[in-house]
Design an enzyme around this catalytic site. Structure first.
Site, short mmCIF file in Angstrom:
data_model
loop_
_atom_site.label_atom_id
_atom_site.label_comp_id
_atom_site.label_asym_id
_atom_site.label_seq_id
_atom_site.Cartn_x
_atom_site.Cartn_y
_atom_site.Cartn_z
CE LYS A 66 -4.54 0.74 0.31
NZ LYS A 66 -5.50 0.07 -0.60
CB THR A 91 -3.06 -3.30 -0.46
OG1 THR A 91 -4.29 -2.98 -1.09
CG2 THR A 91 -2.20 -4.12 -1.40
CG ASP A 92 -8.66 -2.10 3.40
OD1 ASP A 92 -8.64 -0.87 3.22
OD2 ASP A 92 -9.36 -2.67 4.26
CD GLN A 107 30.18 17.78 -11.16
OE1 GLN A 107 30.37 18.96 -10.88
NE2 GLN A 107 29.85 17.37 -12.37
CG HIS A 123 21.58 25.95 -14.81
ND1 HIS A 123 22.91 25.79 -14.51
CD2 HIS A 123 21.15 24.74 -15.26
CE1 HIS A 123 23.28 24.55 -14.77
NE2 HIS A 123 22.23 23.89 -15.21
#
Length: 327
Positions: free
Chosen positions: A23, A68-69, A237, A265
């Site tokens: 879920k 899933t409930d 970086q 940017h």
């Protein structure tokens, strides 16, 4: 021999690599009342489990499928019965419940995102029950556990937006026929970050709240530098590396740090057509395209241990770097 068109694939010719389900985006607001003082946590929780068979796929046999409930209801019940002190501990509660309650559940993953509410203050006095939405990034965690293995806990910060108007540049990069970018020694550096870290095997006694605050502070210090002077960033970086090393130096309980950074940017606006000079005072934000980089830094003495972790629990970013911004 090539299979004729339309000939069905047999079960002997294929195998399931992954079959988890669950879920997603279960939202709860947890209010803890301590007299007149209230504490809150608003969470979005996604829980996935994997069973020890795939009969529901192969044979339409749902007899071992946890709906899933039911997963959603379990999350809500655990919040009520156990309370929520930190999202990491709640994630551990969820994984432990499914692994220990159901012997046929072999893997559980809980991803929890916390809405950044902060207690409202007036004249340095905290309000008893009023809160303010913060923009200091979103705290999240991910907990993974398999049968007969200790849980793995990740914590992190996402959607943290930072900017500095100087002390950043980009020079000495590779140039070829398609390169048009000029070198810059002074530019606006604006980033949106996702930072995720992994703890070691010993989780007992960890102060997740304190660690998260220290990690958050480490990110800000690595990006900005000292308040009076700042420090120079030669590339985003290198800024990523500074964030990672700062976190590892300050928090010994963390073994690995992954950073996904999106570079937003800002270009100097051309005002010459208006007959106005622009001494880097007016900029135009450029939402897209944007640069992005992803990097994972791990303590060397942890590499051997992490290689022994089951593949399902190896540290990894919860969101693909291409989609980290704006998720």
């Amino acid at each position: 021999m090539q299979r004729p068109t339309g000939c069905p694939v047999t079960s002997r010719e294929v195998e399931y690599v992954n079959s988890e389900y669950g879920k997603n985006a279960v939202r709860i607001l947890y209010v803890r009342r301590e007299g007149q003082v209230h504490c809150i946590k608003e969470l979005a929780i996604s829980v996935h489990i994997r069973l020890n068979t795939v009969n529901e796929y192969l044979n339409a046999d749902n007899s071992r499928v946890i709906p899933t409930d039911t997963i959603k209801n379990t999350i809500e019940a655990l919040a009520k019965c156990n309370g929520i002190r930190t999202i990491e501990e709640f994630g551990l509660d969820i994984c432990e419940h499914f692994i220990k309650t159901f012997c046929h559940v072999v893997y559980c993953n809980a991803f929890i995102k916390e809405v950044p509410w902060q207690r409202l203050e007036k004249d340095n006095t905290p309000h008893a029950h009023a809160f303010l939405y913060s923009s200091e990034g979103i705290r999240f965690c991910e907990v993974e556990q398999t049968q007969n293995n200790a849980p793995i806990v990740f914590s992190g910060i996402k959607d943290l937006k930072l900017m500095k108007t100087t002390q950043s540049g980009f020079q000495g990069f590779l140039k070829e026929k398609y390169t048009t970018l000029p070198e810059r020694i002074d530019r606006v550096l604006s980033v949106e970050t996702l930072i995720k870290w992994c703890y070691g095997e010993c989780l007992d006694g960890l102060d997740y709240d304190s660690i998260w605050r220290t990690a958050h502070e480490s990110v800000l210090d690595a990006f900005a530098g000292p308040p009076e002077t700042g420090h120079y960033s030669p590339s985003y970086q290198k800024t990523v590396n500074c964030i990672q090393t700062n976190i590892l130096e300050r928090i010994p309980q963390i073994e690995e740090v992954e950073v996904i950074l999106s570079n937003i940017h800002y270009s100097v606006t051309n005002l010459e057509k208006l007959g106005i000079s622009n001494d880097k005072e007016i900029f135009t934000p450029q939402e897209t395209p944007f640069g992005a980089c992803a990097s994972t830094l791990r303590r060397k003495d942890c590499s051997k241990k992490l290689h022994n972790i089951p593949v399902d629990c190896k540290p990894r970013c919860c969101v693909g770097w291409k989609f980290a911004r704006g998720i």
